[in-house]
Design a protein around this motif. Sequence first.
Motif, short mmCIF file in Angstrom:
data_model
loop_
_atom_site.label_atom_id
_atom_site.label_comp_id
_atom_site.label_asym_id
_atom_site.label_seq_id
_atom_site.Cartn_x
_atom_site.Cartn_y
_atom_site.Cartn_z
N LEU A 3 0.86 -1.18 0.00
CA LEU A 3 0.00 0.00 0.00
C LEU A 3 0.90 1.23 0.00
O LEU A 3 1.87 1.30 0.76
CB LEU A 3 -0.91 0.03 1.24
CG LEU A 3 -1.89 -1.13 1.40
CD1 LEU A 3 -2.58 -1.06 2.74
CD2 LEU A 3 -2.91 -1.13 0.27
N GLU A 5 0.71 5.48 0.11
CA GLU A 5 -0.05 6.71 0.21
C GLU A 5 0.58 7.80 -0.65
O GLU A 5 1.80 7.85 -0.83
CB GLU A 5 -0.13 7.17 1.67
CG GLU A 5 -0.89 6.20 2.58
CD GLU A 5 -0.97 6.71 4.01
OE1 GLU A 5 -0.24 7.67 4.35
OE2 GLU A 5 -1.75 6.13 4.78
N LEU A 23 -4.29 6.76 -2.31
CA LEU A 23 -3.73 5.46 -1.95
C LEU A 23 -3.60 4.62 -3.19
O LEU A 23 -4.51 4.57 -4.01
CB LEU A 23 -4.64 4.74 -0.94
CG LEU A 23 -4.16 3.37 -0.44
CD1 LEU A 23 -2.92 3.52 0.44
CD2 LEU A 23 -5.27 2.65 0.31
N ARG A 43 -12.80 4.47 -5.95
CA ARG A 43 -11.69 3.60 -6.36
C ARG A 43 -11.73 3.39 -7.86
O ARG A 43 -12.76 3.58 -8.51
CB ARG A 43 -11.78 2.24 -5.66
CG ARG A 43 -13.00 1.43 -6.08
CD ARG A 43 -12.96 0.00 -5.56
NE ARG A 43 -14.07 -0.78 -6.05
CZ ARG A 43 -15.22 -0.95 -5.43
NH1 ARG A 43 -15.42 -0.38 -4.24
NH2 ARG A 43 -16.19 -1.69 -5.97
N THR A 62 -8.68 5.44 -4.06
CA THR A 62 -7.75 4.31 -4.12
C THR A 62 -7.62 3.82 -5.55
O THR A 62 -8.61 3.58 -6.22
CB THR A 62 -8.24 3.15 -3.24
OG1 THR A 62 -8.34 3.59 -1.89
CG2 THR A 62 -7.28 1.96 -3.31
#
Length: 283
Positions: A3, A5, A23, A43, A62
């Motif tokens: 992951l 950021e 993200l 997303r 995301t």
Amino acid sequence: MLLRENAPLREYCSMRVGGPARLAAFPETAEELAALLRAGGRRVVLGGGSNVLFPDEGYDGTVIFTTRLCGLTADGCMLSAQAGVPLSAAARRALECGLGGLAFAYGIPGTVGGGVYMNAGAYGGQIADCLVRATLLDAAGEPRVVPASELALGYRSSALMDGDWTLLSADFALVPAPPEEIRAEMERNMQARREKQPLEYPSCGSTFKRPPGQYAGALIERCGLKGCTVGGAQVSEKHAGFVVNRGDATSADVRALIAHIQRVVAEKTGVLLECEVRIIDNE
């Protein structure tokens, strides 16, 4: 699962433009991908980012990259590939197995997931020619196996563009063929790409869909737009069907040039070019 950021999207997209994603997620298993889908929120799911434009201010959500979902197996004449497998890698595996039918995909700068999503094709072949079925995940991460006949595969389009389904894997039915013939076809296709396409510059590949009975690149060149620039974005001097990043382009430059091309071609020829690039905003 990795992951990241504030991930700079220019590092993950082939045009090398775009601001940071809130993200970026890189699932390595079907379960991780399903969990990300269940989490909801804004997303977008991508493969290798080869046919997409994000805004310069970034993406407030995301971005799920499937590039670590790279399972690839062959069983008889069936090739099964997860969404993140590069199309060129799938074509090479088919060659190793003496299976024809995917040579057209060699050199296409995308993944299996993106290839099914837009029914990618080149040099007389397309995903629809050999796709048998796809395993999809719904918004809740639940799987469903769907035959290719239900995916509405058309010219650079599929039902996946209109629904909230994410491709997990795809199965291709191929045909036995002499490896030397498959290799020769792959090499011919790649040589044609090197000779005709601006591979030396970042781009999204072909910028526009082919108008019925015509070629976008020829129309653009006929309108005197070859070499036209907006900021760091340019209509390729090698192939007018490509918009390239000469090194310092912004997403705004690329979008403005695309809009300019569409306007001029429509005014001079009456043809409205449809953009093939997936443009993602925060709306």
